[in-house]
Design a protein around this motif. Structure first.
Motif, PDB file in Angstrom:
ATOM      1  N   SER A  10      -2.225   5.953  10.061  1.00 38.99           N
ATOM      2  CA  SER A  10      -1.770   4.344   9.764  1.00 38.99           C
ATOM      3  C   SER A  10      -0.594   4.241  10.618  1.00 38.99           C
ATOM      4  O   SER A  10       0.112   5.111  11.008  1.00 38.99           O
ATOM      5  N   LEU A  16       2.896   6.874   4.460  1.00 38.97           N
ATOM      6  CA  LEU A  16       3.123   8.201   4.137  1.00 38.97           C
ATOM      7  C   LEU A  16       2.394   9.071   5.243  1.00 38.97           C
ATOM      8  O   LEU A  16       2.529  10.276   5.123  1.00 38.97           O
ATOM      9  N   PRO A  80      -5.311   7.987   5.836  1.00 34.32           N
ATOM     10  CA  PRO A  80      -5.128   7.107   4.648  1.00 34.32           C
ATOM     11  C   PRO A  80      -6.289   7.137   4.061  1.00 34.32           C
ATOM     12  O   PRO A  80      -7.445   7.237   4.469  1.00 34.32           O
ATOM     13  N   GLU A  81      -6.351   6.604   2.543  1.00 32.41           N
ATOM     14  CA  GLU A  81      -7.262   6.462   1.927  1.00 32.41           C
ATOM     15  C   GLU A  81      -7.457   5.042   1.526  1.00 32.41           C
ATOM     16  O   GLU A  81      -6.525   4.606   0.953  1.00 32.41           O
ATOM     17  N   TYR A  82      -8.497   4.251   2.116  1.00 36.04           N
ATOM     18  CA  TYR A  82      -8.771   2.799   1.549  1.00 36.04           C
ATOM     19  C   TYR A  82     -10.210   2.939   0.911  1.00 36.04           C
ATOM     20  O   TYR A  82     -11.070   3.182   1.457  1.00 36.04           O
ATOM     21  N   SER A  84     -11.481   4.581  -1.072  1.00 33.39           N
ATOM     22  CA  SER A  84     -12.247   5.861  -1.338  1.00 33.39           C
ATOM     23  C   SER A  84     -12.881   6.221   0.111  1.00 33.39           C
ATOM     24  O   SER A  84     -13.492   7.253   0.138  1.00 33.39           O
TER      25      SER A  84
HETATM   26  C1  LIG Z   1      -7.363  -1.824   1.018  1.00 35.00           C
HETATM   27  C2  LIG Z   1      -6.561  -0.590   0.489  1.00 35.00           C
HETATM   28  C3  LIG Z   1      -7.418   0.095  -0.442  1.00 35.00           C
HETATM   29  C4  LIG Z   1      -6.599   1.387  -0.732  1.00 35.00           C
HETATM   30  N1  LIG Z   1      -7.471   2.143  -1.619  1.00 35.00           N
HETATM   31  C5  LIG Z   1      -6.951   3.468  -2.109  1.00 35.00           C
HETATM   32  C6  LIG Z   1      -7.899   4.378  -2.587  1.00 35.00           C
HETATM   33  O1  LIG Z   1      -8.934   4.359  -2.717  1.00 35.00           O
HETATM   34  N2  LIG Z   1      -7.173   5.432  -2.892  1.00 35.00           N
HETATM   35  C7  LIG Z   1      -6.134   5.830  -2.965  1.00 35.00           C
HETATM   36  O2  LIG Z   1      -5.573   6.725  -3.157  1.00 35.00           O
HETATM   37  N3  LIG Z   1      -5.079   4.721  -2.310  1.00 35.00           N
HETATM   38  C8  LIG Z   1      -5.594   3.561  -1.868  1.00 35.00           C
HETATM   39  N4  LIG Z   1      -4.827   2.596  -1.375  1.00 35.00           N
HETATM   40  C9  LIG Z   1      -3.358   3.045  -1.340  1.00 35.00           C
HETATM   41  C10 LIG Z   1      -2.976   3.671  -0.127  1.00 35.00           C
HETATM   42  O3  LIG Z   1      -3.155   5.292  -0.260  1.00 35.00           O
HETATM   43  C11 LIG Z   1      -1.522   3.509   0.331  1.00 35.00           C
HETATM   44  O4  LIG Z   1      -1.351   1.827   0.486  1.00 35.00           O
HETATM   45  C12 LIG Z   1      -0.974   4.443   1.435  1.00 35.00           C
HETATM   46  O5  LIG Z   1       0.314   4.288   1.419  1.00 35.00           O
HETATM   47  C13 LIG Z   1      -1.672   3.879   2.638  1.00 35.00           C
HETATM   48  O6  LIG Z   1      -1.425   5.223   3.743  1.00 35.00           O
HETATM   49  P1  LIG Z   1      -0.071   4.977   4.690  1.00 35.00           P
HETATM   50  O7  LIG Z   1       1.193   5.013   3.807  1.00 35.00           O
HETATM   51  O8  LIG Z   1      -0.030   5.973   5.618  1.00 35.00           O
HETATM   52  O9  LIG Z   1      -0.002   3.512   5.285  1.00 35.00           O
HETATM   53  C14 LIG Z   1      -5.304   1.549  -0.591  1.00 35.00           C
HETATM   54  C15 LIG Z   1      -4.867   0.584  -0.177  1.00 35.00           C
HETATM   55  C16 LIG Z   1      -5.196  -0.401   0.623  1.00 35.00           C
HETATM   56  C17 LIG Z   1      -4.432  -1.468   1.388  1.00 35.00           C
END
Ligand SMILES: Cc1cc2nc3c(=O)[nH]c(=O)nc-3n(C[C@H](O)[C@H](O)[C@H](O)COP(=O)(O)O)c2cc1C
Length: 192
Positions: A10, A16, A80-82, A84
């Motif tokens: 990310s 995070l 990151p997880e988007y 799943s």
């Molecule tokens: C499109 C989208 C889908 C997400 N799906 C999940 C998910 O499946 N599981 C989860 O734990 N968090 C999910 N999140 C939340 C992300 O874990 C959270 O935004 C996280 O801060 C992203 O990583 P980063 O902080 O490194 O950018 C999702 C966020 C987005 C934008």
């Protein structure tokens, strides 16, 4: 000295996974290795497009990133997880690099010839674990890259870091050290 490329999946301000990548950088330094932290936003790669590739070939930045990967024995990715799975910024970068081919190459050589460690951070309780399952599949099965079994899935990551960027929890600190040391050992062995 083992050189480790650290890739946060990310590029978001306040990410995070960037924070987890930074904790890994600190652990690599403590272990006597040489880390380099990258920001995938700097590559500004377009979404993979077969028509674009046919017309222009892979973007220059994908070529440069492949060359950069080639300079490191070990690679640490925080994912990151988007929904799943793996976020598009990371997957797109991995995909483009597989399309950069010198004569006679399949494009996968740069992945197969160094060692990877994967980890992830999320605000949720699974700590991006499901994205790690997919990322391991992509790297090991899709690309044929060696990935060490040790990994960090960091839950509730918004509360996990101290102001100096270190992990608050002793157990998580130990795990980060374990992952980084295992990566350095595997990378050294692999490169020998
Ligand atoms: C499109 C989208 C889908 C997400 N799906 C999940 C998910 O499946 N599981 C989860 O734990 N968090 C999910 N999140 C939340 C992300 O874990 C959270 O935004 C996280 O801060 C992203 O990583 P980063 O902080 O490194 O950018 C999702 C966020 C987005 C934008």
């Amino acid at each position: 000295m083992t050189r480790i490329l650290v890739i946060p999946g990310s590029a978001r301000r306040g990410s995070l996974n960037a924070a987890l990548a930074y904790a890994a950088v600190q652990s690599v330094q403590k272990a006597g290795g040489e880390p380099t932290l990258v920001n995938l936003r700097d590559l500004a790669l377009p979404i993979y497009d077969g028509d674009l590739e046919a017309k222009e070939g892979p973007p220059e930045k994908a070529r440069e990133f492949k060359a950069l990967l080639g300079e490191y024995q070990g690679v640490f990715i925080s994912s990151p997880e988007y929904n799943s799975s793996v976020a598009p910024l990371l997957k797109n970068t991995l995909d483009w690099v597989t399309r950069v081919r010198a004569k006679g190459e399949t494009g996968l050589e740069v992945y197969k010839s160094r060692v990877f460690a994967i980890s992830g951070a999320s605000p949720g309780y699974y700590g991006a674990m499901r994205s790690l399952l997919h990322l391991r599949q992509i790297l090991e099965i899709g690309i044929g890259a060696p990935v060490i079994p040790q990994q960090i899935a960091l839950p509730r990551a918004m509360d996990a870091f101290d102001t100096d960027g270190s992990l608050k929890d002793k157990g998580q600190q130990e795990l980060c050290k374990t992952v980084v040391e295992a990566l350095a050992i595997a990378a050294k062995k692999f490169a020998a």
